[in-house]
Design a protein around this motif. Structure first.
Motif, PDB file in Angstrom:
ATOM      1  N   UNK A   1      29.919 102.961  14.367  1.00 33.63           N
ATOM      2  CA  UNK A   1      30.567 102.806  13.078  1.00 33.63           C
ATOM      3  C   UNK A   1      31.191 101.417  12.924  1.00 33.63           C
ATOM      4  N   UNK A   2      31.801 100.874  13.925  1.00 33.35           N
ATOM      5  CA  UNK A   2      32.484  99.591  13.822  1.00 33.35           C
ATOM      6  C   UNK A   2      31.588  98.385  14.060  1.00 33.35           C
ATOM      7  N   UNK A   3      30.277  98.551  14.105  1.00 31.13           N
ATOM      8  CA  UNK A   3      29.363  97.464  14.436  1.00 31.13           C
ATOM      9  C   UNK A   3      29.424  96.319  13.415  1.00 31.13           C
ATOM     10  N   UNK A   4      29.534  96.649  12.141  1.00 33.58           N
ATOM     11  CA  UNK A   4      29.526  95.611  11.112  1.00 33.58           C
ATOM     12  C   UNK A   4      30.818  94.809  11.089  1.00 33.58           C
ATOM     13  N   UNK A   5      31.825  95.251  11.772  1.00 33.99           N
ATOM     14  CA  UNK A   5      33.094  94.551  11.760  1.00 33.99           C
ATOM     15  C   UNK A   5      33.377  93.836  13.078  1.00 33.99           C
ATOM     16  N   UNK A   6      32.335  93.480  13.804  1.00 37.25           N
ATOM     17  CA  UNK A   6      32.542  92.743  15.032  1.00 37.25           C
ATOM     18  C   UNK A   6      33.140  91.382  14.728  1.00 37.25           C
ATOM     19  N   UNK A   7      34.042  90.943  15.538  1.00 39.39           N
ATOM     20  CA  UNK A   7      34.745  89.694  15.319  1.00 39.39           C
ATOM     21  C   UNK A   7      33.880  88.477  15.650  1.00 39.39           C
ATOM     22  N   UNK A   8      33.061  88.549  16.657  1.00 39.66           N
ATOM     23  CA  UNK A   8      32.302  87.392  17.118  1.00 39.66           C
ATOM     24  C   UNK A   8      31.315  86.848  16.077  1.00 39.66           C
ATOM     25  N   UNK A   9      30.457  87.669  15.440  1.00 41.85           N
ATOM     26  CA  UNK A   9      29.536  87.095  14.447  1.00 41.85           C
ATOM     27  C   UNK A   9      30.268  86.460  13.261  1.00 41.85           C
ATOM     28  N   UNK A  10      31.342  87.089  12.779  1.00 38.81           N
ATOM     29  CA  UNK A  10      32.079  86.509  11.659  1.00 38.81           C
ATOM     30  C   UNK A  10      32.734  85.199  12.074  1.00 38.81           C
ATOM     31  N   UNK A  11      33.310  85.173  13.265  1.00 38.33           N
ATOM     32  CA  UNK A  11      33.953  83.965  13.759  1.00 38.33           C
ATOM     33  C   UNK A  11      32.923  82.841  13.923  1.00 38.33           C
ATOM     34  N   UNK A  12      31.754  83.174  14.432  1.00 37.25           N
ATOM     35  CA  UNK A  12      30.695  82.189  14.610  1.00 37.25           C
ATOM     36  C   UNK A  12      30.226  81.634  13.259  1.00 37.25           C
TER      37      UNK A  12
ATOM     38  N   UNK B   1      31.915  81.537  10.411  1.00 41.68           N
ATOM     39  CA  UNK B   1      32.983  80.726   9.827  1.00 41.68           C
ATOM     40  C   UNK B   1      33.090  79.372  10.524  1.00 41.68           C
ATOM     41  N   UNK B   2      32.899  79.352  11.835  1.00 39.24           N
ATOM     42  CA  UNK B   2      32.940  78.091  12.584  1.00 39.24           C
ATOM     43  C   UNK B   2      31.795  77.176  12.157  1.00 39.24           C
ATOM     44  N   UNK B   3      30.603  77.724  12.031  1.00 39.90           N
ATOM     45  CA  UNK B   3      29.459  76.925  11.587  1.00 39.90           C
ATOM     46  C   UNK B   3      29.649  76.413  10.164  1.00 39.90           C
ATOM     47  N   UNK B   4      30.193  77.216   9.286  1.00 40.39           N
ATOM     48  CA  UNK B   4      30.464  76.779   7.916  1.00 40.39           C
ATOM     49  C   UNK B   4      31.485  75.653   7.897  1.00 40.39           C
ATOM     50  N   UNK B   5      32.525  75.766   8.725  1.00 37.40           N
ATOM     51  CA  UNK B   5      33.546  74.730   8.807  1.00 37.40           C
ATOM     52  C   UNK B   5      32.950  73.419   9.344  1.00 37.40           C
ATOM     53  N   UNK B   6      32.097  73.515  10.363  1.00 33.67           N
ATOM     54  CA  UNK B   6      31.455  72.317  10.904  1.00 33.67           C
ATOM     55  C   UNK B   6      30.541  71.660   9.865  1.00 33.67           C
ATOM     56  N   UNK B   7      29.850  72.460   9.097  1.00 31.70           N
ATOM     57  CA  UNK B   7      28.999  71.922   8.030  1.00 31.70           C
ATOM     58  C   UNK B   7      29.821  71.211   6.966  1.00 31.70           C
ATOM     59  N   UNK B   8      30.982  71.766   6.622  1.00 31.80           N
ATOM     60  CA  UNK B   8      31.866  71.149   5.648  1.00 31.80           C
ATOM     61  C   UNK B   8      32.411  69.820   6.183  1.00 31.80           C
TER      62      UNK B   8
END
Length: 165
Positions: A5-16, A18-25
């Motif tokens: 049930x909690x698979x879609x709310x894993x912290x690592x993929x979202x953090x990754x 967001x980090x890639x988006x920040x680096x692109x910016x």
């Protein structure tokens, strides 16, 4: 069966992500900063400016590319009426002193070096609309010049004394 049930709310993929988006910016901001300072793009070394000549040695060009270069006109950008703002091949803006090739079939224009580099890879159509470089009314004359430049007519003329030909 299925995913937890909690698979879609894993912290690592979202953090990754967001980090890639920040680096692109950050990369985009640095690029804009360098552009405002008038410095070249430091992160794209493979882009060749239209001023530099990165064409292979002319003795290795195809005969058809050399003949097309003779046929296509080269003019100064300042001589053109109502030109586009940038070259569709290199995406650099045109400047008044740039040498331009105007295609006769489709009327698209490009930097001379960009179109010559395009032809060096045996491309004989417009990079934008794929119209052939040689207009239909000049195709027969072009084919005759290409045939003559190939040296085949001389070879055939030498063997014409053979009976039965």
């Amino acid at each position: 069966m299925g995913f937890p049930v909690g698979y879609t709310e894993l912290l690592l993929p979202k953090l990754l992500l967001h980090t890639l988006s920040l680096l692109g910016l950050i990369r985009k901001l640095i690029s804009i900063f360098f552009h405002l300072l008038g410095l070249p793009d430091f992160h794209q070394p493979d882009i060749v400016s239209p001023d530099s000549s990165s064409l292979p040695d002319s003795r290795f060009h195809s005969v058809s590319a050399l003949l097309v270069r003779e046929i296509l006109p080269v003019v100064s950008f300042s001589e053109l009426l109502d030109p586009p703002e940038s070259c569709a091949v290199c995406l650099y803006e045109f400047e008044d002193q740039d040498q331009i090739r105007r295609l006769t079939n489709c009327r698209h224009i490009f930097h001379q070096s960009c179109l010559d580099r395009w032809m060096a890879y045996h491309q004989m159509t417009c990079p934008l609309c794929r119209a052939p470089f040689i207009p239909d009314e000049l195709q027969e004359a072009f084919n005759e010049r290409l045939w003559a430049a190939s040296g085949i007519p001389d070879f055939v003329a030498e063997d014409s004394h053979v009976p039965g030909l």
